[in-house]
Design an enzyme around this catalytic site. Sequence first.
Site, PDB file in Angstrom:
ATOM      1  N   GLY A 261     -55.309  11.910  36.469  1.00 28.95           N
ATOM      2  CA  GLY A 261     -54.749  10.576  36.368  1.00 28.95           C
ATOM      3  C   GLY A 261     -55.783   9.499  36.168  1.00 28.95           C
ATOM      4  O   GLY A 261     -56.897   9.765  35.727  1.00 28.95           O
TER       5      GLY A 261
ATOM      6  N   ASP B 127     -66.235  20.894  43.376  1.00 33.85           N
ATOM      7  CA  ASP B 127     -66.592  20.097  42.196  1.00 33.85           C
ATOM      8  C   ASP B 127     -67.780  19.182  42.489  1.00 33.85           C
ATOM      9  O   ASP B 127     -67.749  17.984  42.183  1.00 33.85           O
ATOM     10  CB  ASP B 127     -65.385  19.282  41.723  1.00 33.85           C
ATOM     11  CG  ASP B 127     -65.521  18.846  40.256  1.00 33.85           C
ATOM     12  OD1 ASP B 127     -66.335  19.456  39.524  1.00 33.85           O
ATOM     13  OD2 ASP B 127     -64.827  17.901  39.852  1.00 33.85           O
TER      14      ASP B 127
END
Length: 562
Positions: free
Chosen positions: A45, A161
């Site tokens: 997003g 990540d």
Amino acid sequence: MSQCLNPDCLYENPQGTSFCQRCGNKIILDDRYLPIKFIGEGGFGRTFQAVDVKRLNTPCVIKQFLPQQAGSASLPKATELFQQEAQRLQELGKHPQIPDLLAFFSQDSRLYLIQEFIDGQNLLEELKTQGKFNESQIKIILTELLPILQFIHDNKVIHRDIKPENILRCKNGNLFLIDFGVSKETSSSIVTKIGTITGTPGYAPPEQFRGMVYPSSDLYSLAVTCVRLLTGHFQNADGSDPLFDTINMEWTWQKYLSLSQELTYVLETMLQDIPKKRYHSAQEVLAALNNPKIQKSVVIPPPQPSNSHKSFTEDLGNGVLLEMIAIPGGTFLMGSSKNEPKRYDSESPQHRITIQPFYMGKFTVTQAQWERVAKSPQVKDKLQPNPSSFSGKNRPVECVSWLDAQEFCARISKSTGKKYRLPSEAEWEYACRAGTTTPFYFGDNITTDLVNYDGNYPYNSGAKGKYRQQTTDVGIFPPNAFGLYDMHGNVWEWCEDDWQENYINAPTEASASINRSGSGNILRGGSWNNGARHCRSASRDSYARVNRSNYVGFRVVVSSST
């Protein structure tokens, strides 16, 4: 300006607008969060800088769930991951270096996550601004990030990540770990199998692309982050990587730079293809980074600080030398956070301090240095050439008062032409921390293999260790990232400041606090005669300036302008 959140609009409306003037979309979220600036977008997003109008326009961040593959079969998984990120932030936001979750809700059939706003830049932006990182900077980054990773892993979460874009340096210099969008909760066992392969190519370890992750998977990604910041090399658009040999399936980063054996060993171990060959925890990495015994006898050379001014050595005569280390300027949070175990109220409140560059003694003043200066011409007071209880020319001088230390500084200043002095309390803590925010510059805890203290009294449920019952030679334990030795333990160190009960109304600059209303002066660092609690970076105590003890010594500083 007010930013429209309509994915097809993003119109910048005049300040205070409640509905977009272009598309009519309602701008304010949950009747309080007003987007003001589009920051960027990723796989899940878009992100907006915003303000909370119900909290005096406090800055915050809006994350809008808008997956790139909306409508595909992957949408349910993407929705699950976005919801999981909110849950992770709620659990992990207790750590002062992880952004806190402020709200999570749905509006106009879209999910929104509101986060604490951290004003700063990520390490990729920093790399573009300042150029390649040096070894000292990387060691400071590791020393600060590893305790954060240990906290995450202790809470049974794997980030998955780690990369420069997800490490943010705020304005006061502290590092934050951000973006838990693909983080994964582990089961009671160490390994967890995941249904969707996630992570960033060029950073994720081999097992992550096979659907398996471990705590050491984050350590692998952190090592990749470090070598990319050191070399400035990243994956090319075609997927090729100048740091990785795809034929032999091995990293080739070492040919681009020369590092100490110490850091090379640590990074190589973190980068092992097979997870079992890596360090098993962030705490193990931190220990190996600071303790040569853990590194299979790899010799640790003193780290070199990154400064525009250089360290120097003062010749005191008769072969007696005084090594002064260049300490870079910067800002830091002085004192201990409210969640630091076994802290004292005198270490509060935490407050931001700006430090100008200066030089500090590599070691506490030794008995050989003291004896040499004590025999030089008197300035104000007489000095006893051999005051110490524990004899040894390379041991720290002790049984010296604050007034004795002042006379030492006056004599050496007169003979060298430089203005030697005791450090201010702020300078001392800044130099001790060397960029860390943990209780010790080694991390969350210490052992008697790292520090000379009373091992019968460990810190925060740590293991007991040796009690040597005396001082040790300076420099036999690992240094901090600035190259300073024995900032924890061995002997307490005099500071210039007069004692203050706490930091209420404390100054924001590094100058010493002088009031002369009492007879006590600041001591820092703990000693051989104290438990580990007193050796913390934030620990402070007072002592009458005329008193002498076999657990109190000092080190000197020089302003960079002299």
